[in-house]
Write an enzyme that holds these catalytic residues in place. Sequence first.
Site, PDB file in Angstrom:
ATOM      1  N   LYS A  30      39.068  28.775  36.123  1.00  0.00           N
ATOM      2  CA  LYS A  30      38.474  28.626  34.796  1.00  0.00           C
ATOM      3  C   LYS A  30      38.831  29.827  33.909  1.00  0.00           C
ATOM      4  O   LYS A  30      39.992  30.040  33.632  1.00  0.00           O
ATOM      5  CB  LYS A  30      36.972  28.417  34.949  1.00  0.00           C
ATOM      6  CG  LYS A  30      36.575  27.432  36.080  1.00  0.00           C
ATOM      7  CD  LYS A  30      37.032  26.011  35.834  1.00  0.00           C
ATOM      8  CE  LYS A  30      36.918  25.103  37.060  1.00  0.00           C
ATOM      9  NZ  LYS A  30      35.606  25.007  37.676  1.00  0.00           N
TER      10      LYS A  30
ATOM     11  N   ASP B 215      27.425  32.474  41.676  1.00  0.00           N
ATOM     12  CA  ASP B 215      28.660  31.877  41.175  1.00  0.00           C
ATOM     13  C   ASP B 215      28.778  32.318  39.715  1.00  0.00           C
ATOM     14  O   ASP B 215      28.045  31.850  38.848  1.00  0.00           O
ATOM     15  CB  ASP B 215      28.584  30.350  41.302  1.00  0.00           C
ATOM     16  CG  ASP B 215      29.871  29.660  40.846  1.00  0.00           C
ATOM     17  OD1 ASP B 215      30.587  30.221  39.996  1.00  0.00           O
ATOM     18  OD2 ASP B 215      30.134  28.539  41.322  1.00  0.00           O
TER      19      ASP B 215
ATOM     20  N   TYR C 291      27.245  23.499  40.229  1.00  0.00           N
ATOM     21  CA  TYR C 291      28.479  22.725  40.229  1.00  0.00           C
ATOM     22  C   TYR C 291      28.391  21.629  41.292  1.00  0.00           C
ATOM     23  O   TYR C 291      27.961  21.883  42.427  1.00  0.00           O
ATOM     24  CB  TYR C 291      29.645  23.681  40.513  1.00  0.00           C
ATOM     25  CG  TYR C 291      30.979  22.997  40.589  1.00  0.00           C
ATOM     26  CD1 TYR C 291      31.565  22.478  39.443  1.00  0.00           C
ATOM     27  CD2 TYR C 291      31.650  22.868  41.786  1.00  0.00           C
ATOM     28  CE1 TYR C 291      32.789  21.847  39.508  1.00  0.00           C
ATOM     29  CE2 TYR C 291      32.875  22.240  41.863  1.00  0.00           C
ATOM     30  CZ  TYR C 291      33.439  21.724  40.714  1.00  0.00           C
ATOM     31  OH  TYR C 291      34.648  21.098  40.788  1.00  0.00           O
TER      32      TYR C 291
ATOM     33  N   ARG D 238      48.984  35.349  55.786  1.00  0.00           N
ATOM     34  CA  ARG D 238      47.619  34.797  55.780  1.00  0.00           C
ATOM     35  C   ARG D 238      46.617  35.935  55.893  1.00  0.00           C
ATOM     36  O   ARG D 238      45.586  35.944  55.237  1.00  0.00           O
ATOM     37  CB  ARG D 238      47.426  33.778  56.918  1.00  0.00           C
ATOM     38  CG  ARG D 238      45.968  33.380  57.097  1.00  0.00           C
ATOM     39  CD  ARG D 238      45.732  32.066  57.837  1.00  0.00           C
ATOM     40  NE  ARG D 238      46.649  31.778  58.904  1.00  0.00           N
ATOM     41  CZ  ARG D 238      46.676  32.400  60.103  1.00  0.00           C
ATOM     42  NH1 ARG D 238      45.795  33.349  60.376  1.00  0.00           N
ATOM     43  NH2 ARG D 238      47.561  32.068  61.006  1.00  0.00           N
TER      44      ARG D 238
HETATM   45  C1  LIG Z   1      35.085  24.533  38.967  1.00  0.00           C
HETATM   46  C2  LIG Z   1      33.940  25.207  39.568  1.00  0.00           C
HETATM   47  C3  LIG Z   1      33.854  25.434  40.953  1.00  0.00           C
HETATM   48  C4  LIG Z   1      34.922  24.935  41.913  1.00  0.00           C
HETATM   49  O1  LIG Z   1      36.101  25.645  41.770  1.00  0.00           O
HETATM   50  P1  LIG Z   1      37.574  25.023  42.025  1.00  0.00           P
HETATM   51  O2  LIG Z   1      38.477  26.107  41.610  1.00  0.00           O
HETATM   52  O3  LIG Z   1      37.669  23.769  41.206  1.00  0.00           O
HETATM   53  O4  LIG Z   1      37.640  24.707  43.487  1.00  0.00           O
HETATM   54  C5  LIG Z   1      32.774  26.141  41.433  1.00  0.00           C
HETATM   55  N1  LIG Z   1      31.798  26.579  40.608  1.00  0.00           N
HETATM   56  C6  LIG Z   1      31.831  26.381  39.280  1.00  0.00           C
HETATM   57  C7  LIG Z   1      30.738  26.892  38.429  1.00  0.00           C
HETATM   58  C8  LIG Z   1      32.892  25.685  38.729  1.00  0.00           C
HETATM   59  O5  LIG Z   1      32.925  25.460  37.397  1.00  0.00           O
END
Ligand SMILES: *Cc1c(COP(=O)(O)O)cnc(C)c1O
Length: 384
Positions: free
Chosen positions: A197, A172, A100, A48
């Site tokens: 993604k 982000d 998001y 961890r």
């Molecule tokens: C999908 C997404 C998230 C969340 O991420 P997860 O891996 O699904 O927890 C956060 N920000 C953006 C822009 C996203 O497309």
Amino acid sequence: MTERIDTRLIHGGVDGDPRTGAVNVPIYQTSTYRQPRLGHNLGYEYSRTGNPTREALEKLIAELEEGVAGFAFASGMAAIGAVLSLYKSGDRILISSNVYGGTFRILDKVFKNFGIGYGIIDTTDLSEVERSITPDVKAILIESPANPLMSVTDIAAVAALTKKHGIHTIVDNTFMTPYLQRPVALGADVVVHSATKYLGGHSDLVAGLAVVNDKELAERLHFIQNATGGILQPFDSFLLIRGIKTLGVRMDRHVRNAEAVAEHLSKHPAVSRVYYPGLKSDPGYEVNRRQAPNGGAMISFELKEGYDHRVFLSSTKMIALAESLGGVESLLCHPASMTHASIPKDIRDRVGITEGLIRLSVGIENEDDIIEDLERAFKASRRA
Ligand SMILES: *Cc1c(COP(=O)(O)O)cnc(C)c1O
């Protein structure tokens, strides 16, 4: 550190295994580590806290984002949750009006209960950003292009404002990836990713990453990562390193296809509006051009009155209707009922996430096949 980003994707971080010469970082599938004697270890005590495979990924993302340290989490939301845990009761976080849905939800339904407030602002409007920075505001969290209306925020300008007030800019960077946009170089303090993604890129894993640009933040975030425990597992860390190696070639193809699809949609008789900052006609085009070489590969569009979005979304053959984005395969999504359903309808209406809005993650298939599949859906969805 290797100079150029497309080479860094492949050789950055820990390049292979010095002990055996293996060209890939091994999967250290272990929870614990033998300690040679009491009070001494070989750099690892418990997975961890630290694991060599995860550490290779963390070094890699730190180099790619040009930050001081990187951290890998079990999901994008775990990464965002850990970053928000840097703040305390009484602090407030400002977010872009179309982030998001999960980012809104974790603030509204989780952190609010611990006394961390939030405010929703239009971060494309710099005077609104400046006006909104009250003494309790400790960070501004932005996406650019933002989900799902692809609105573009001037990252350097927001970072300059937050610096003036001694608070943080959190970006982000999921939609652009460090291949196209590097927020730390533009002045951001923290970068977060849903690595699920584009970084993973194959729709086969859920992962999150965070990068910070200063040592003190790095120590605090490592403390939170270890204390709260939402770490990425060794095998998933390996998969993500593997995905990142091909990010450059994938993004080039994603973007080439997206530009062709956006061009096609912008002239289409069934489409009333296209949201894509790679189009010269897009309001975010100029600002985006200053912080990224192109508009990425996410497109949203609105159907005209005479077309039924429900029929459209179930009439493609190759392109799946699905949550998520950034994989090799093209995906369609209905933000109002899917990714952004956790945002109350009045806020959705105010920011423009309408019932007729469709989001397309443009994959790396042949561009003509993508366009032909969309055409099939346009034809089927035309009201009599
Ligand atoms: C999908 C997404 C998230 C969340 O991420 P997860 O891996 O699904 O927890 C956060 N920000 C953006 C822009 C996203 O497309």
